[in-house]
Design an enzyme around this catalytic site. Sequence first.
Site, mmCIF file in Angstrom:
data_model
loop_
_atom_site.group_PDB
_atom_site.id
_atom_site.type_symbol
_atom_site.label_atom_id
_atom_site.label_comp_id
_atom_site.label_asym_id
_atom_site.label_seq_id
_atom_site.Cartn_x
_atom_site.Cartn_y
_atom_site.Cartn_z
ATOM 1 N N ASP A 36 0.834 -1.207 0.000
ATOM 2 C CA ASP A 36 0.000 0.000 0.000
ATOM 3 C C ASP A 36 0.872 1.262 0.000
ATOM 4 O O ASP A 36 1.999 1.246 0.485
ATOM 5 C CB ASP A 36 -0.895 -0.026 1.249
ATOM 6 C CG ASP A 36 -2.074 0.925 1.126
ATOM 7 O OD1 ASP A 36 -2.279 1.495 0.031
ATOM 8 O OD2 ASP A 36 -2.791 1.111 2.128
ATOM 9 N N ASN A 84 -10.653 -3.063 -6.298
ATOM 10 C CA ASN A 84 -9.848 -2.073 -7.037
ATOM 11 C C ASN A 84 -10.461 -1.672 -8.385
ATOM 12 O O ASN A 84 -10.056 -0.678 -8.985
ATOM 13 C CB ASN A 84 -8.409 -2.566 -7.250
ATOM 14 C CG ASN A 84 -7.554 -2.538 -5.998
ATOM 15 O OD1 ASN A 84 -6.626 -3.325 -5.831
ATOM 16 N ND2 ASN A 84 -7.859 -1.624 -5.082
HETATM 17 C C1 FPP Z 1 -2.185 0.137 -3.262
HETATM 18 O O1 FPP Z 1 -1.656 1.437 -3.214
HETATM 19 C C2 FPP Z 1 -1.575 -0.589 -4.352
HETATM 20 C C3 FPP Z 1 -2.260 -1.182 -5.369
HETATM 21 C C4 FPP Z 1 -3.725 -1.189 -5.476
HETATM 22 C C5 FPP Z 1 -1.551 -1.841 -6.460
HETATM 23 C C6 FPP Z 1 -0.348 -2.604 -6.028
HETATM 24 C C7 FPP Z 1 0.440 -2.954 -7.211
HETATM 25 C C8 FPP Z 1 1.797 -2.877 -7.250
HETATM 26 C C9 FPP Z 1 2.637 -2.513 -6.102
HETATM 27 C C10 FPP Z 1 2.513 -3.268 -8.446
HETATM 28 C C11 FPP Z 1 2.258 -4.725 -8.705
HETATM 29 C C12 FPP Z 1 3.199 -5.282 -9.589
HETATM 30 C C13 FPP Z 1 2.958 -6.381 -10.311
HETATM 31 C C14 FPP Z 1 4.100 -7.028 -10.903
HETATM 32 C C15 FPP Z 1 1.639 -6.913 -10.562
HETATM 33 P P1 FPP Z 1 -2.640 2.667 -3.427
HETATM 34 O O2 FPP Z 1 -2.712 2.967 -4.876
HETATM 35 O O3 FPP Z 1 -3.957 2.339 -2.788
HETATM 36 O O4 FPP Z 1 -1.886 3.772 -2.635
HETATM 37 P P2 FPP Z 1 -2.569 4.946 -1.807
HETATM 38 O O5 FPP Z 1 -3.304 4.295 -0.671
HETATM 39 O O6 FPP Z 1 -1.401 5.744 -1.354
HETATM 40 O O7 FPP Z 1 -3.463 5.699 -2.747
#
Ligand code: FPP
EC number: 2.5.1.-
Length: 261
Positions: A36, A84
């Site tokens: 996250d 998501n």
């Molecule tokens: C949450 O952070 C993260 C995600 C929903 C996506 C996670 C994906 C990756 C780290 C890359 C994955 C890589 C591969 C190879 C599939 P957020 O966007 O909710 O962050 P925030 O809470 O700060 O908005």
Amino acid sequence: MYPLFSNKEKKNSQEQLEKEALDPQRIPNHIAVIMDGNGRWAQKRHLPRVVGHKQGMEVVEVITKAASNLGVKVLTLYAFSTENWKRPVDEVNYLMDLPVKFFNRFVPELISHNVQVNVMGDESKLPKKTQVAVHNAIEQTKSCDGMILNFALNYGSRTEIVEATKKIARDVKDEQLDESQINDEIFAKYLMSEQLHPYNDPDLLIRTSGEQRISNFLLWQIAYSELVFTEVYWPDYKPQNLYEDILKFQQRNRRFGGIKA
Ligand code: FPP
């Protein structure tokens, strides 16, 4: 006078120290991570959110290698939840493209580290190109017998439990299973995590970015997991952070409902 160590060497020696502080006999077999903070990492730098996801992908590579080198058996990464899809379409498209980019670039390296790719989640809803990339990666790494890199992709724990319950109901109806046989062990066999047997359940669950919630991740499987919440945003997460979080795990006293050992 020249400094004895460059900053890079200092960082590496600190990382080495953290690693050496770990008890190699008590490395968690299964580590699950809620990655996250990508969006906030990017926003802090006045960059589009997707730049955070891109950096997050780079971190996946580094942490996969670090975990595999430590002897972790399964690394489960929450890459996309069933919730998501509510994000803006451009961001969803970007996230759906990440596995394609990741596997195109890193499969040879995963193979050189003997890492096997696995995916849990409802793949049927993923775009075709993502499905193809996932299937190719699984196929290309199927004879690797080191760490399993398990991506939770379009995964939601409640759906997983509901689907397992439906399958059990069908098996009881078809007389493949008797109601009296249903117990924790049998139920677990109907979950997606059965692919990870005997390491179905995480020993350690890490969530980055300071949020302290589970967000529909592995609800059944984390019944006895140790939970570590770290302030670090996922794009900033380093092997050193992984070693620190494993050290926290090693300092806990796991009792599984029993009394102090
Ligand atoms: C949450 O952070 C993260 C995600 C929903 C996506 C996670 C994906 C990756 C780290 C890359 C994955 C890589 C591969 C190879 C599939 P957020 O966007 O909710 O962050 P925030 O809470 O700060 O908005």
